[in-house]
Design an enzyme around this catalytic site. Structure first.
Site, short mmCIF file in Angstrom:
data_model
loop_
_atom_site.label_atom_id
_atom_site.label_comp_id
_atom_site.label_asym_id
_atom_site.label_seq_id
_atom_site.Cartn_x
_atom_site.Cartn_y
_atom_site.Cartn_z
N GLY A 74 0.87 -0.94 -0.40
CA GLY A 74 -0.06 0.34 -0.02
C GLY A 74 0.59 1.54 0.23
O GLY A 74 0.79 2.24 -0.56
N GLN A 182 -7.40 0.14 3.99
CA GLN A 182 -8.76 -0.08 4.66
C GLN A 182 -9.44 -0.40 4.54
O GLN A 182 -10.97 -1.22 5.05
CB GLN A 182 -8.25 0.53 6.56
CG GLN A 182 -7.52 1.37 6.92
CD GLN A 182 -6.66 -0.14 7.83
OE1 GLN A 182 -7.61 -1.50 7.90
NE2 GLN A 182 -5.35 -0.08 7.96
N SER A 202 -4.04 -2.91 -0.29
CA SER A 202 -2.69 -3.20 0.38
C SER A 202 -3.22 -4.80 0.28
O SER A 202 -4.01 -5.30 1.06
CB SER A 202 -2.74 -3.21 1.12
OG SER A 202 -0.81 -3.46 1.73
N GLY A 203 -2.45 -6.01 0.12
CA GLY A 203 -3.26 -7.82 0.33
C GLY A 203 -3.12 -7.43 1.98
O GLY A 203 -4.26 -8.22 2.33
N THR A 240 10.41 -8.06 -12.14
CA THR A 240 9.94 -9.27 -12.41
C THR A 240 8.06 -8.96 -11.62
O THR A 240 8.79 -9.16 -10.12
CB THR A 240 10.43 -10.23 -12.42
OG1 THR A 240 11.20 -9.94 -13.28
CG2 THR A 240 10.13 -11.82 -13.07
N CYS A 328 2.86 1.30 12.36
CA CYS A 328 4.14 1.88 12.22
C CYS A 328 4.13 3.20 13.32
O CYS A 328 5.41 3.31 13.85
CB CYS A 328 3.95 3.12 10.50
SG CYS A 328 3.02 1.61 10.08
N1 PLP Z 1 -2.21 3.40 4.44
C1 PLP Z 1 -3.59 2.81 5.03
C2 PLP Z 1 -4.98 2.99 5.59
C3 PLP Z 1 -2.44 1.82 5.61
O1 PLP Z 1 -3.28 1.15 7.08
C4 PLP Z 1 -1.57 0.75 5.43
C5 PLP Z 1 -1.04 0.13 6.23
O2 PLP Z 1 -1.34 0.00 7.37
C6 PLP Z 1 -1.01 1.72 4.17
C7 PLP Z 1 -1.52 2.46 4.14
C8 PLP Z 1 0.55 1.04 4.14
O3 PLP Z 1 -0.20 -0.10 3.58
P1 PLP Z 1 1.50 -1.28 3.70
O4 PLP Z 1 1.60 -1.50 4.77
O5 PLP Z 1 0.47 -2.17 2.99
O6 PLP Z 1 2.45 -0.97 3.21
#
Ligand code: PLP
Length: 404
Positions: A74, A182, A202-203, A240, A328
């Site tokens: 993501g 989300q 994001s998977g 790839t 994070c």
């Molecule tokens: N955006 C949002 C709203 C998220 O909650 C997150 C992950 O917590 C991300 C972006 C980042 O996604 P990724 O962990 O796949 O980099």
């Protein structure tokens, strides 16, 4: 309790990879491991597989396969959407609009853009975390290239009025990106109706593995290539392809969209039960985020006189995995920028807990969590000098509103 040894209430951080997803991926590690760019059979089979995955993902979003670009996560999708669109439209201007409650993937990309001469407007939000559409419209300038507004907040679960914001953006000829990391699989998303120009997903937030995502780019949006190299992803994101992970992501999305109509109402029911019990049975607690415009699986509470990290640790001892904010940010002691943006004072923002559900969550999990919370919060308050003063009538609870 779900079949894990603990109660997992941190599904906004990541989700369990489904066995069906692992089974879908396995052949692409063990037998069908060809490079999709190779001309012989195992290469061409891999190419056909990811092209089918792209079709299916596009179908779930209401678009065509050629508008879906696979990425590594993501964060990458967000970086691409912002950096390369601002660059592609640099002749039009250097202004971008976002909000004060974005994920760091957007926030720090905006800082990166500022360091390179772009101007960023960070729209404030109200006490529920909602953007005011009139304020958004007022922020648009002749040199505004784009807006990036999070679909649903990762910490407090607030869902923005994306359709309305998108319409405003288009009335003023600006590009609209949304971080739907989300929202994907938790809200119905159809880009043929919600006319966003770009959307990040994001998977690992919907039961695929970590390390795979996608970016939807509407036809006609001029964004530059994010990674230069070979011809992959229509030459826009070279490298790839991660075939097994792409296959896993498509499978996870198939499953989550197929069970949407049963899964989501069940999550809403349990979420509301959790909210009602916590607000009804505990004191000096507030729910953060909008009560109605909220992700089906999100709750976020602030407990006065309690420190979030201690709360987390004691909940873990009870076998409950939760979060004090975004994953994070939870390594740092700074209060969450999202909780500050909705107007919480620092000390209240510190005493916050996010509990995010999945289809694995049961009523027993929720009831056990509430009982544990009551006990843990009670224990922590007994150790708090501030609470002691408050009980003795020597302090008030200024700045804190019990939000029932
Ligand atoms: N955006 C949002 C709203 C998220 O909650 C997150 C992950 O917590 C991300 C972006 C980042 O996604 P990724 O962990 O796949 O980099």
């Amino acid at each position: 309790m779900s079949d894990t040894a603990f109660i997992y209430l941190d599904n906004a951080a990541t989700t369990r990879v489904l066995p069906e997803v692992v089974a879908e991926m396995e052949p692409y590690f063990l037998t069908g491991w060809g490079n999709p760019s190779s001309l012989y059979k195992i290469g061409q089979d891999a190419k056909a597989a990811i092209s089918d995955a792209r079709e299916r993902i596009a179908g779930h979003l209401g678009t065509e396969a050629k508008n879906i670009y696979f990425t590594g996560c993501g964060t990458e999708s967000d970086n691409w959407a912002l950096k390369e669109t601002m660059f592609a439209y640099r002749d039009k201007g250097k202004h971008i609009i976002t909000t004060t409650t974005e994920h760091h993937a957007i926030m720090n990309t905006c800082k990166w853009l500022e360091q390179r001469g772009c101007e960023v407007t960070y729209l404030p939000v109200d006490g529920d975390g909602l953007v005011d559409p009139a304020a958004f419209e007022a922020a648009i300038r002749p040199d505004t290239v784009m807006a990036s507004i999070i679909y649903a907040n990762n910490e407090i679960g607030t869902v923005q009025p994306i359709d309305q914001l998108c319409q405003i953006a288009h009335q003023h000829g600006i590009i609209f990106h949304t971080d739907a990391v989300q929202a994907m699989t938790n809200l119905p998303i159809d880009v043929s109706k919600t006319e966003v120009d770009m959307l990040s997903a994001s998977g690992h937030k919907f039961h695929a593995p970590k390390g795979v995502g996608f970016l939807y780019i509407r036809k006609g949006v001029k964004t530059k290539n994010f990674i230069d190299g070979g011809d992959q992803e229509r030459k826009r994101r070279a490298g790839t392809e991660n075939v097994p992970y792409i296959m896993g992501m498509a499978k996870a999305l198939d499953i989550q969209m197929a069970n949407f109509d049963t899964r989501v109402p069940q999550e809403i029911k349990l979420r509301d039960h959790l909210i009602e019990r916590v607000l009804g049975e505990m004191e000096h607690v507030r729910l953060n985020g909008s009560r109605d415009q909220r992700l089906p699986n999100n709750t976020n509470f602030s407990f006065q006189f309690v420190e979030g990290e201690s709360l987390l640790m004691m909940m873990e001892q009870k076998g409950i995995m939760a979060s004090s904010g975004s994953a994070c940010a939870s390594g740092s002691l700074d209060p969450s920028h999202v909780l500050l943006a909705i107007g919480l004072p620092h000390e209240i923002a510190h005493g916050s807990l996010r509990l995010t559900l999945s289809e694995d969550t049961t009523l027993e999990d929720i009831d056990y969590t509430v009982e544990s919370l009551k006990e843990v919060v009670g224990t922590l308050r007994k150790m708090s000098p501030l609470y002691e003063d408050f009980v003795a009538g020597k302090a008030d609870i200024a700045g804190f509103v019990d939000k029932k």
